[in-house]
Design a protein around this motif. Structure first.
Motif, PDB file in Angstrom:
ATOM      1  N   ASP A  28     -75.826  11.193  90.059  1.00  0.00           N
ATOM      2  CA  ASP A  28     -76.779  12.302  89.979  1.00  0.00           C
ATOM      3  C   ASP A  28     -76.110  13.641  89.721  1.00  0.00           C
ATOM      4  OD1 ASP A  28     -78.850  10.575  90.378  1.00  0.00           O
ATOM      5  OD2 ASP A  28     -79.098  11.013  92.513  1.00  0.00           O
ATOM      6  N   TRP A  29     -74.792  13.725  89.989  1.00  0.00           N
ATOM      7  CA  TRP A  29     -74.117  15.007  89.799  1.00  0.00           C
ATOM      8  C   TRP A  29     -72.752  14.894  89.100  1.00  0.00           C
ATOM      9  CZ3 TRP A  29     -69.615  15.726  92.945  1.00  0.00           C
ATOM     10  CH2 TRP A  29     -69.439  14.742  93.920  1.00  0.00           C
ATOM     11  N   SER A  33     -72.789  13.201  81.048  1.00  0.00           N
ATOM     12  CA  SER A  33     -73.499  12.898  79.805  1.00  0.00           C
ATOM     13  C   SER A  33     -74.981  13.198  79.959  1.00  0.00           C
ATOM     14  CB  SER A  33     -73.301  11.429  79.424  1.00  0.00           C
ATOM     15  OG  SER A  33     -73.833  10.569  80.430  1.00  0.00           O
ATOM     16  N   ASN A  34     -75.410  13.392  81.186  1.00  0.00           N
ATOM     17  CA  ASN A  34     -76.799  13.747  81.496  1.00  0.00           C
ATOM     18  C   ASN A  34     -76.855  15.232  81.852  1.00  0.00           C
ATOM     19  OD1 ASN A  34     -79.408  14.035  82.386  1.00  0.00           O
ATOM     20  ND2 ASN A  34     -79.226  12.607  84.101  1.00  0.00           N
ATOM     21  N   PRO A  35     -77.536  16.066  81.071  1.00  0.00           N
ATOM     22  CA  PRO A  35     -77.593  17.502  81.362  1.00  0.00           C
ATOM     23  C   PRO A  35     -78.106  17.827  82.763  1.00  0.00           C
ATOM     24  CG  PRO A  35     -78.430  17.070  79.158  1.00  0.00           C
ATOM     25  CD  PRO A  35     -78.244  15.729  79.815  1.00  0.00           C
ATOM     26  N   GLU A  36     -79.030  17.017  83.280  1.00  0.00           N
ATOM     27  CA  GLU A  36     -79.535  17.275  84.628  1.00  0.00           C
ATOM     28  C   GLU A  36     -78.437  17.100  85.671  1.00  0.00           C
ATOM     29  OE1 GLU A  36     -83.044  15.134  85.612  1.00  0.00           O
ATOM     30  OE2 GLU A  36     -84.297  16.170  84.125  1.00  0.00           O
ATOM     31  N   ASP A 214     -83.044  28.534  91.472  1.00  0.00           N
ATOM     32  CA  ASP A 214     -83.196  27.376  92.359  1.00  0.00           C
ATOM     33  C   ASP A 214     -83.005  26.091  91.558  1.00  0.00           C
ATOM     34  OD1 ASP A 214     -85.589  26.912  90.960  1.00  0.00           O
ATOM     35  OD2 ASP A 214     -86.781  27.989  92.445  1.00  0.00           O
ATOM     36  N   LEU A 215     -82.957  24.955  92.262  1.00  0.00           N
ATOM     37  CA  LEU A 215     -82.649  23.684  91.615  1.00  0.00           C
ATOM     38  C   LEU A 215     -83.721  23.285  90.606  1.00  0.00           C
ATOM     39  CD1 LEU A 215     -80.834  21.225  91.342  1.00  0.00           C
ATOM     40  CD2 LEU A 215     -82.027  20.198  93.285  1.00  0.00           C
ATOM     41  N   ALA A 222     -82.189  22.320  81.983  1.00  0.00           N
ATOM     42  CA  ALA A 222     -81.366  21.227  81.459  1.00  0.00           C
ATOM     43  C   ALA A 222     -81.888  20.712  80.113  1.00  0.00           C
ATOM     44  CB  ALA A 222     -81.312  20.090  82.476  1.00  0.00           C
ATOM     45  N   ARG A 223     -83.165  20.949  79.836  1.00  0.00           N
ATOM     46  CA  ARG A 223     -83.740  20.494  78.571  1.00  0.00           C
ATOM     47  C   ARG A 223     -83.110  21.194  77.366  1.00  0.00           C
ATOM     48  NH1 ARG A 223     -90.075  21.110  80.522  1.00  0.00           N
ATOM     49  NH2 ARG A 223     -89.960  19.662  82.308  1.00  0.00           N
TER      50      ARG A 223
END
Length: 303
Positions: A28-29, A33-36, A214-215, A222-223
């Motif tokens: 998750d962090w 490779s995942n912008p989120e 904020d998150l 992230a998009r």
């Protein structure tokens, strides 16, 4: 005031849970490779949750060492000081590189009138204008300053000016050291880190992130995430990797923060165990000259 105390206690209680989530869900962090995942890493890297995880771990280790077994703290001190010494001794070679490169630039520019330097290690070609190499010398200086700071502290080589410290007893010095670690070093470097963290990321990617985001907002950003590493120099042919300086500022903060914790633990242990424990397990560099080494130890307060 009561609301603040309740907020602090809640965050302390949730710290083990947040640490467990981070360890059990690395994708998750850490999956960049995942912008989120990148946005989560940026957010949590300077978040309230991360702060309380670190400080709760510090408090738990301190409590265990103080109330149960002092060897726990001595082990932590030895590990942190070994890390500071290792990084510092390696980074110190940048000083030699800086001198050699400066001499080379002077000879090539003033005597041979060379316009650029080209390197070809392992079959690759790296060619830059002589002014690029000249400006790059500042990077070596930054490496020495940022990565050798804790090493220099461990060795007792920072310039020290005091009117009280040298005249008081061993136990009073250790109390001063503990107070300075908790109320000066840790708060100051924490604030510096919070500014440096987002300052660094603003020069590595877009969209711009701030400490007030904020998150949820950052996950929406992230998009449109993309890497945008700073490559702008102060002159057309000058050094163009100034983002490295931003990374070094964050590294500097981490090194000083870890050393502040190690210094607090060492000061407490030397306060408890008395003057005979001063410099216990310390890995000091020597010059081979006993008189010079003794003079340095006296001025640094290690003897």
């Amino acid at each position: 005031m009561i609301d603040f105390i309740v907020w602090v206690l809640q965050n302390i209680a949730l710290a083990p849970y947040h640490l467990f989530l981070a360890i059990t869900n690395p994708g998750d962090w850490l999956n960049w490779s995942n912008p989120e995942a990148v946005m989560r890493f940026i957010y949590y890297g300077a978040s309230v949750e991360f702060f309380f995880v670190v400080m709760t771990a510090f408090a738990v280790i301190s409590a265990l060492g103080m109330a149960w077994k002092r060897e726990i703290l001595w082990t932590c001190v030895r590990v942190l000081e070994a890390f500071a010494n290792g990084v510092g001794r390696f980074a110190a070679w940048a000083g030699l590189l800086m001198v050699l490169q400066q001499v080379m630039i002077v000879f090539l520019q003033r005597i041979f009138r060379v316009a650029e330097i080209q390197l070809g290690p392992l079959g690759t070609a790296f060619s830059q204008d002589l002014s690029w190499w000249g400006e790059e010398l500042k990077l070596y200086n930054a490496i020495v300053v940022c990565l050798c700071v804790s090493y220099t502290f461990v060795q007792g080589s920072h310039v020290r000016v005091d009117l009280v410290y040298s005249a008081v007893s061993h136990r009073t010095r250790r109390v001063i050291d503990m107070f300075g670690s908790l109320f000066f070093m840790i708060p100051a470097i924490t604030i510096t880190y919070l500014y440096a963290w987002f300052f660094m990321w603003r020069h590595l990617m877009t969209p711009t992130v701030t400490a007030t985001s904020d998150l949820d907002r950052m996950l929406m950003q992230a998009r449109i995430f993309r890497w945008n590493v700073e490559t702008i120099g102060f002159s057309p042919n000058g050094f163009n990797a100034y983002f490295l300086f931003k990374i070094l500022i964050v590294a500097f903060c981490v090194m000083v923060f870890l050393q502040a914790i190690a210094f607090f633990w060492r000061s407490y242990l030397e306060w408890i165990e008395g003057e005979d424990s001063a410099g216990k397990y310390a890995d000091y560099d020597t010059t081979g000259d006993e008189a010079e080494d003794l003079e340095h130890a006296i001025h640094s307060g290690s003897t």
